[in-house]
Design a protein around this motif. Structure first.
Motif, PDB file in Angstrom:
ATOM      1  N   UNK A 143      -6.234 -22.573  -1.018  1.00  0.00           N
ATOM      2  CA  UNK A 143      -6.151 -21.274  -0.350  1.00  0.00           C
ATOM      3  C   UNK A 143      -7.193 -20.322  -0.934  1.00  0.00           C
ATOM      4  N   UNK A 144      -7.664 -19.378  -0.126  1.00  0.00           N
ATOM      5  CA  UNK A 144      -8.576 -18.356  -0.644  1.00  0.00           C
ATOM      6  C   UNK A 144      -7.869 -17.459  -1.655  1.00  0.00           C
ATOM      7  N   UNK A 145      -6.560 -17.295  -1.531  1.00  0.00           N
ATOM      8  CA  UNK A 145      -5.798 -16.510  -2.493  1.00  0.00           C
ATOM      9  C   UNK A 145      -6.205 -15.051  -2.565  1.00  0.00           C
ATOM     10  N   UNK A 146      -6.656 -14.495  -1.455  1.00  0.00           N
ATOM     11  CA  UNK A 146      -7.144 -13.115  -1.461  1.00  0.00           C
ATOM     12  C   UNK A 146      -6.045 -12.130  -1.836  1.00  0.00           C
ATOM     13  N   UNK A 147      -4.902 -12.248  -1.193  1.00  0.00           N
ATOM     14  CA  UNK A 147      -3.788 -11.337  -1.473  1.00  0.00           C
ATOM     15  C   UNK A 147      -3.279 -11.549  -2.896  1.00  0.00           C
ATOM     16  N   UNK A 148      -3.105 -12.804  -3.264  1.00  0.00           N
ATOM     17  CA  UNK A 148      -2.580 -13.114  -4.593  1.00  0.00           C
ATOM     18  C   UNK A 148      -3.532 -12.642  -5.694  1.00  0.00           C
ATOM     19  N   UNK A 149      -4.830 -12.821  -5.486  1.00  0.00           N
ATOM     20  CA  UNK A 149      -5.782 -12.390  -6.525  1.00  0.00           C
ATOM     21  C   UNK A 149      -5.854 -10.869  -6.597  1.00  0.00           C
ATOM     22  N   UNK A 150      -5.669 -10.194  -5.471  1.00  0.00           N
ATOM     23  CA  UNK A 150      -5.612  -8.725  -5.512  1.00  0.00           C
ATOM     24  C   UNK A 150      -4.394  -8.265  -6.294  1.00  0.00           C
ATOM     25  N   UNK A 151      -3.254  -8.890  -6.008  1.00  0.00           N
ATOM     26  CA  UNK A 151      -2.036  -8.534  -6.735  1.00  0.00           C
ATOM     27  C   UNK A 151      -2.195  -8.815  -8.227  1.00  0.00           C
ATOM     28  N   UNK A 152      -2.754  -9.979  -8.541  1.00  0.00           N
ATOM     29  CA  UNK A 152      -2.958 -10.351  -9.936  1.00  0.00           C
ATOM     30  C   UNK A 152      -3.917  -9.421 -10.640  1.00  0.00           C
ATOM     31  N   UNK A 153      -5.014  -9.091  -9.980  1.00  0.00           N
ATOM     32  CA  UNK A 153      -6.022  -8.205 -10.586  1.00  0.00           C
ATOM     33  C   UNK A 153      -5.407  -6.857 -10.922  1.00  0.00           C
TER      34      UNK A 153
END
Length: 187
Positions: A111-121
């Motif tokens: 997955x691109x993980x865009x939402x998850x990486x934003x949340x993580x960041x």
């Protein structure tokens, strides 16, 4: 300029009037933004991991300081104000680690993980800023000197909240997703 004071420094380049012959272009014309999106999530995650390591080290130094330094007849760690700050660090460090592991797991699926990486960041950068601040506070005057790396971590981790998108931009993006999901649920 290259920021060499901490791991993962950044370069600033200015390129004027660059023309790339079609036979030397990587990928398709006009697809640069889409290509960049592929690297964003792993880049955010690598920043999170790098700064987590720095803050773990700062916490270790502050913990050592609090156990060795005495005030009012007992080690600093035994004073609730100091002990509680280090306990909060321990909690935030574990939450940051878990958020990083979760996001890495999403990326591992392809997955691109865009939402998850934003949340993580957002979560990790905010937590690490608090950890670095508490480390300085625990160490008092020593925390703002160059006798340890704690001051440097504190100073440099502030910029991490900006790398690959400031906290507010990620929150704005997440809010837009929440609205899209809500509208989709009404249909």
């Amino acid at each position: 300029t290259i920021d060499s004071s901490m791991p993962g420094g950044h370069a600033t380049l200015t390129i004027d009037n660059l023309r790339v012959p079609a036979d030397q272009m990587l990928g398709q014309a006009g697809e640069g933004f889409r290509y960049a999106q592929v690297r964003l999530s792993p880049a955010r995650l690598s920043h999170c991991m790098r700064w987590l390591g720095c803050c773990i080290r700062a916490h270790e130094i502050a913990t050592d300081y609090a156990n060795r330094r005495e005030a009012f007849g007992k080690p600093l760690i035994e004073h609730e104000g100091v002990g509680f700050m280090l306990a909060e660090n321990m909690i935030d460090l574990k939450q940051a680690e878990l958020m990083i592991d979760w996001c890495a797991g999403v990326l591992d699926t392809g997955s691109l993980g865009t939402v998850e990486s934003s949340m993580g960041k957002v979560a990790v950068s905010e937590a690490l800023m608090s950890i670095a601040d508490r480390c300085v506070q625990v160490m008092g005057g020593t925390g703002v000197t160059d006798r340890t790396i704690v001051e440097q971590v504190f100073r440099e981790v502030r910029a991490f909240r900006i790398y690959d998108g400031p906290t507010e931009v990620h929150k704005w993006s997440l809010a837009k997703k929440i609205k899209r999901d809500w509208k989709a649920g009404l249909a």
